[in-house]
Write a protein that holds these residues in place. Sequence first.
Motif, PDB file in Angstrom:
ATOM      1  N   VAL A 114       0.869  -1.088  -0.042  1.00 62.20           N
ATOM      2  CA  VAL A 114       0.115   0.032  -0.106  1.00 62.20           C
ATOM      3  C   VAL A 114       0.926   1.192   0.020  1.00 62.20           C
ATOM      4  N   GLU A 115       1.951   1.279   0.648  1.00 64.78           N
ATOM      5  CA  GLU A 115       2.882   2.446   0.750  1.00 64.78           C
ATOM      6  C   GLU A 115       3.834   2.554  -0.438  1.00 64.78           C
ATOM      7  N   LEU A 116       3.963   1.268  -1.209  1.00 57.37           N
ATOM      8  CA  LEU A 116       5.212   1.604  -2.097  1.00 57.37           C
ATOM      9  C   LEU A 116       4.766   1.702  -3.548  1.00 57.37           C
ATOM     10  N   LEU A 117       3.624   0.963  -3.723  1.00 57.25           N
ATOM     11  CA  LEU A 117       3.093   0.731  -5.218  1.00 57.25           C
ATOM     12  C   LEU A 117       2.782   2.068  -5.811  1.00 57.25           C
ATOM     13  N   PRO A 118       2.170   2.787  -5.216  1.00 57.34           N
ATOM     14  CA  PRO A 118       2.044   4.115  -5.691  1.00 57.34           C
ATOM     15  C   PRO A 118       3.222   5.054  -6.018  1.00 57.34           C
ATOM     16  N   GLN A 119       4.171   4.681  -5.770  1.00 59.82           N
ATOM     17  CA  GLN A 119       5.665   5.199  -6.234  1.00 59.82           C
ATOM     18  C   GLN A 119       6.365   4.808  -7.326  1.00 59.82           C
ATOM     19  N   LEU A 120       5.539   3.618  -8.089  1.00 59.42           N
ATOM     20  CA  LEU A 120       6.357   2.924  -9.145  1.00 59.42           C
ATOM     21  C   LEU A 120       6.003   3.606 -10.497  1.00 59.42           C
ATOM     22  N   ASN A 121       6.706   3.490 -11.601  1.00 57.06           N
ATOM     23  CA  ASN A 121       6.444   3.821 -12.794  1.00 57.06           C
ATOM     24  C   ASN A 121       5.291   2.836 -13.587  1.00 57.06           C
ATOM     25  N   TYR A 122       5.348   1.721 -12.920  1.00 62.69           N
ATOM     26  CA  TYR A 122       4.114   0.769 -13.665  1.00 62.69           C
ATOM     27  C   TYR A 122       4.115  -0.423 -12.659  1.00 62.69           C
ATOM     28  N   VAL A 123       2.875  -1.113 -12.646  1.00 66.53           N
ATOM     29  CA  VAL A 123       2.706  -2.354 -11.791  1.00 66.53           C
ATOM     30  C   VAL A 123       1.952  -3.300 -12.652  1.00 66.53           C
ATOM     31  N   SER A 124       2.530  -4.300 -13.084  1.00 68.43           N
ATOM     32  CA  SER A 124       1.675  -5.496 -13.497  1.00 68.43           C
ATOM     33  C   SER A 124       1.334  -6.274 -12.590  1.00 68.43           C
ATOM     34  N   PHE A 125       0.113  -6.973 -13.320  1.00 72.02           N
ATOM     35  CA  PHE A 125      -0.558  -7.869 -12.396  1.00 72.02           C
ATOM     36  C   PHE A 125      -0.879  -9.209 -13.353  1.00 72.02           C
ATOM     37  N   ALA A 126      -0.585 -10.470 -12.358  1.00 70.32           N
ATOM     38  CA  ALA A 126      -0.755 -11.679 -13.516  1.00 70.32           C
ATOM     39  C   ALA A 126      -2.211 -12.206 -13.623  1.00 70.32           C
ATOM     40  N   ALA A 127      -3.120 -11.395 -12.689  1.00 72.25           N
ATOM     41  CA  ALA A 127      -4.671 -12.051 -13.160  1.00 72.25           C
ATOM     42  C   ALA A 127      -5.447 -10.916 -12.482  1.00 72.25           C
ATOM     43  N   PRO A 128      -6.639 -10.977 -13.275  1.00 71.82           N
ATOM     44  CA  PRO A 128      -7.516  -9.665 -12.902  1.00 71.82           C
ATOM     45  C   PRO A 128      -7.965  -9.555 -11.559  1.00 71.82           C
ATOM     46  N   LEU A 129      -8.179 -10.625 -11.100  1.00 68.14           N
ATOM     47  CA  LEU A 129      -8.917 -10.533  -9.512  1.00 68.14           C
ATOM     48  C   LEU A 129      -7.764 -10.356  -8.602  1.00 68.14           C
ATOM     49  N   ILE A 130      -6.632 -10.416  -8.666  1.00 61.02           N
ATOM     50  CA  ILE A 130      -5.332 -10.098  -7.996  1.00 61.02           C
ATOM     51  C   ILE A 130      -5.290  -8.789  -7.939  1.00 61.02           C
ATOM     52  N   ARG A 131      -5.289  -8.044  -9.211  1.00 61.20           N
ATOM     53  CA  ARG A 131      -5.597  -6.612  -9.529  1.00 61.20           C
ATOM     54  C   ARG A 131      -6.634  -5.832  -8.665  1.00 61.20           C
ATOM     55  N   GLU A 132      -7.936  -6.446  -9.033  1.00 66.35           N
ATOM     56  CA  GLU A 132      -9.117  -5.898  -8.415  1.00 66.35           C
ATOM     57  C   GLU A 132      -8.805  -5.777  -6.558  1.00 66.35           C
ATOM     58  N   THR A 133      -8.198  -6.816  -6.255  1.00 65.99           N
ATOM     59  CA  THR A 133      -8.154  -7.096  -4.715  1.00 65.99           C
ATOM     60  C   THR A 133      -6.908  -6.039  -4.208  1.00 65.99           C
ATOM     61  N   VAL A 134      -5.991  -5.721  -4.981  1.00 69.44           N
ATOM     62  CA  VAL A 134      -4.963  -4.597  -4.471  1.00 69.44           C
ATOM     63  C   VAL A 134      -5.693  -3.303  -4.825  1.00 69.44           C
ATOM     64  N   LYS A 135      -6.432  -3.184  -5.551  1.00 68.56           N
ATOM     65  CA  LYS A 135      -7.216  -2.046  -5.741  1.00 68.56           C
ATOM     66  C   LYS A 135      -8.172  -1.535  -4.529  1.00 68.56           C
ATOM     67  N   LYS A 136      -8.511  -2.607  -4.182  1.00 68.66           N
ATOM     68  CA  LYS A 136      -9.425  -2.429  -2.965  1.00 68.66           C
ATOM     69  C   LYS A 136      -8.702  -2.173  -1.727  1.00 68.66           C
ATOM     70  N   ASP A 137      -7.301  -2.630  -1.730  1.00 70.51           N
ATOM     71  CA  ASP A 137      -6.418  -2.480  -0.566  1.00 70.51           C
ATOM     72  C   ASP A 137      -6.009  -0.913  -0.548  1.00 70.51           C
ATOM     73  N   LEU A 138      -5.491  -0.290  -1.726  1.00 68.28           N
ATOM     74  CA  LEU A 138      -5.091   0.962  -1.850  1.00 68.28           C
ATOM     75  C   LEU A 138      -6.316   2.029  -1.742  1.00 68.28           C
ATOM     76  N   GLY A 139      -7.558   1.556  -2.305  1.00 66.36           N
ATOM     77  CA  GLY A 139      -8.548   2.318  -2.367  1.00 66.36           C
ATOM     78  C   GLY A 139      -8.680   2.962  -3.605  1.00 66.36           C
ATOM     79  N   TYR A 140      -7.978   2.723  -4.603  1.00 67.79           N
ATOM     80  CA  TYR A 140      -7.841   3.115  -5.825  1.00 67.79           C
ATOM     81  C   TYR A 140      -7.160   2.371  -6.966  1.00 67.79           C
ATOM     82  N   GLU A 141      -7.088   2.544  -8.198  1.00 66.52           N
ATOM     83  CA  GLU A 141      -6.111   1.952  -9.172  1.00 66.52           C
ATOM     84  C   GLU A 141      -5.325   3.042  -9.885  1.00 66.52           C
TER      85      GLU A 141
END
Length: 397
Positions: A167-194
């Motif tokens: 949650v703290e570090l992903l927003p600081q990256l130039n890109y984030v890739s996800f191996a599956a749609p539901l993993i991406r959706e769950t991380v989105k919920k953790d951060l509160g945005y995409e």
Amino acid sequence: MKILFISTLSLAANPRLVKEARLAAGNGFDVEVICFEFDNWSSGINKNLVDEFNTKQVHLIPAGRSPFLPWFISVCLEKFYRMAARLMALPASVLSLAVSRRSYQLTKALKKVTKPDWVIGHNPGALWPALKAAKQFNCRVGFDVEDYHPGEGSNSSLQKFTKQLMVELLPQLNYVSFAAPLIRETVKKDLGYEGANWFTLMNYFPAHEFTVPPVQQPGYLKMVWFSQHICAGRGLEFILSAVKKASNKVELHLFGNLDAAFQEQYLKAATNIFTHAPLSQQELHLALSRFDIGLALDTPVDENRDLAITNKLIAYLQAGLYIIATDTKAQKACLAEVPGHGECFDKHFNHFETVLEQCINNRETIRNEKINRYQDFKNRNWETASAELLQFWTPRI
């Protein structure tokens, strides 16, 4: 242009990193890697991969206790900061040490590399070292979320620390890739945005590893399942009874290292279940064309396993097989998007036997549609899927 890849695993245990490194090398990038080496089953495979990328470009860190001092320091730091993280909020630089002892060793290894244009992290323990490298070398940084790491295993404290770090570090990256749609959706919920720089990169395989399915001969319905090991706890227990009952209509072929105890308990008296030694990835993918049905029997032992799309499911899709899968969230969602490619069963209500009987009755339709299923996925492969990743890496003029 140069890309530095960082991982807490070995090359042999991190095939997604290997695919990305090959993609980079094949498109004219210089590649450098910092990763670990393990004295286990993966040693031989790892050596071959290191040789492929040139030993001068791969910096290997021993994962065992030798040399003793770096290992001992990393263990002490991990234990100390895991205790501290339970009592207070920690900055990311040390929270990373609580998430993985190997984070310390990766950070130390940065002094061995030359300045990259991109640094790409794989696995949670590499997240902070990747960001540190980006600041140190004044370069861009990406991270690959192959699994839902805060949902792995059963250690609730480690899950909490991992989520905090992401949650703290992903927003600081130039890109984030996800191996599956539901993993991406769950991380989105953790951060509160995409993030605008997030994208899903399915773990497809190269197109040349699959072949046009041959015309299937009349006869038994042929099913296939593969894994590194043929043993208990991989979902086979849910389906073997029904397979044995249909011994005059169905064959099941299992590829992997056969566990003797599993054979004695489950396979000894079976006349329609055949075991085969493991094959290389390409040999296995070519062999899949001989079968009618692929079994994807993953069980949601943790949240990650419920959200992840396994390599075998993707391999079956690319091979054109009809799929029978357990009803994890990811497998249900994936098959719902490709009607006619397979169906899920509820393992809790012996639903597999009903699904198997339906497939036996529809055997000819399943075989006749095989070429259409293969053609449907002919252009869904690593070559096409990785184009978006290349766009991020390539300089914009």
